[in-house]
Design an enzyme around this catalytic site. Structure first.
Site, short mmCIF file in Angstrom:
data_model
loop_
_atom_site.label_atom_id
_atom_site.label_comp_id
_atom_site.label_asym_id
_atom_site.label_seq_id
_atom_site.Cartn_x
_atom_site.Cartn_y
_atom_site.Cartn_z
N ASP A 1 0.71 -1.11 -0.01
CA ASP A 1 0.00 0.09 0.20
C ASP A 1 0.98 1.33 -0.03
O ASP A 1 2.08 1.27 0.04
CB ASP A 1 -1.10 0.01 1.33
CG ASP A 1 -0.39 -0.11 2.76
OD1 ASP A 1 0.85 0.12 2.62
OD2 ASP A 1 -0.75 -0.71 3.49
N ARG B 1 -9.44 0.10 1.13
CA ARG B 1 -9.94 -0.67 2.35
C ARG B 1 -11.61 -0.43 2.21
O ARG B 1 -11.84 0.60 2.74
CB ARG B 1 -9.35 -0.59 3.51
CG ARG B 1 -10.10 -1.17 4.88
CD ARG B 1 -9.18 -1.09 6.05
NE ARG B 1 -7.87 -1.57 6.00
CZ ARG B 1 -7.62 -2.92 5.97
NH1 ARG B 1 -8.25 -3.77 5.98
NH2 ARG B 1 -6.03 -3.04 6.00
N ASP C 1 6.08 -5.22 4.70
CA ASP C 1 4.76 -4.02 5.55
C ASP C 1 5.31 -4.03 6.96
O ASP C 1 6.06 -4.91 7.64
CB ASP C 1 3.52 -4.56 5.02
CG ASP C 1 2.47 -3.39 5.52
OD1 ASP C 1 2.87 -2.30 5.81
OD2 ASP C 1 1.08 -3.94 5.27
N LYS D 1 -4.34 0.34 -3.08
CA LYS D 1 -5.49 -0.68 -2.63
C LYS D 1 -6.29 0.49 -1.77
O LYS D 1 -5.97 1.35 -1.34
CB LYS D 1 -5.30 -1.82 -1.87
CG LYS D 1 -4.33 -1.66 -0.61
CD LYS D 1 -4.97 -1.38 0.56
CE LYS D 1 -4.25 -1.12 1.94
NZ LYS D 1 -4.66 -0.56 2.78
N THR E 1 -4.88 -8.39 9.89
CA THR E 1 -5.99 -9.28 9.39
C THR E 1 -5.26 -10.10 8.13
O THR E 1 -6.07 -11.08 7.98
CB THR E 1 -7.14 -8.86 8.88
OG1 THR E 1 -7.31 -7.76 7.73
CG2 THR E 1 -8.04 -7.88 10.11
N GLY E 2 -4.25 -9.83 7.60
CA GLY E 2 -3.83 -10.28 6.47
C GLY E 2 -4.57 -9.80 5.16
O GLY E 2 -4.18 -10.11 3.91
N GLY E 3 -5.54 -8.96 5.13
CA GLY E 3 -6.29 -8.41 4.09
C GLY E 3 -5.59 -7.83 2.95
O GLY E 3 -5.50 -7.70 1.90
N THR E 4 -4.67 -7.00 3.52
CA THR E 4 -3.81 -5.79 2.78
C THR E 4 -2.63 -6.89 2.00
O THR E 4 -2.49 -6.70 0.64
CB THR E 4 -2.92 -5.01 3.50
OG1 THR E 4 -4.03 -4.00 3.86
CG2 THR E 4 -1.96 -4.32 2.70
#
Length: 117
Positions: free
Chosen positions: A5, A30, A54, A28, A59-62
């Site tokens: 990101d 969110r 990073d 990205k 949460t692991g979403g990125t």
């Protein structure tokens, strides 16, 4: 070196300079805690192994969005995700959830709240 990101660009650039590697950046948005679509990837990743760097994974979403974006742009499937802090504040997710063609690994030791290592 890949920034997942815009917030991690300096970190990715720092490692890229040290390792004499190019930088790619994923843009990205969110949408929610569990929805983080990658909208754009800047940089040439086709056929190249990628290291996503990073500062934290909550949460692991990125990381998952970055992996999907890399695979969509034909990066080599050996993708490494490296983060300083594995917070796991929500139900834990892997950066490889749903990315079956990616062989992901992690360079960190994730410690869940209450775990003593």
């Amino acid at each position: 070196m890949v920034s997942p990101d815009l917030g991690a660009v300096k970190l990715a650039a720092h490692y890229a300079v040290l390792l004499l590697r190019p930088v790619a950046v994923v843009r990205k948005t969110r949408v929610s805690v569990t929805s983080v679509p990658a909208e754009e990837l800047v940089g040439d990743v086709a056929g190249r192994p990628a290291v996503i760097v990073d500062d934290a994974i909550s949460t692991g979403g990125t990381a998952e969005a970055a992996v999907r974006g890399l695979l969509d742009h034909r990066a080599a499937p050996a993708i490494t995700v490296a983060a300083t802090h594995g917070l796991l504040v929500a139900p834990p997710r892997s950066a490889c959830v749903g990315c079956r063609s990616a062989a992901c690994s992690s360079l960190m030791r994730l410690v869940r709240r209450g775990e003593t290592s």
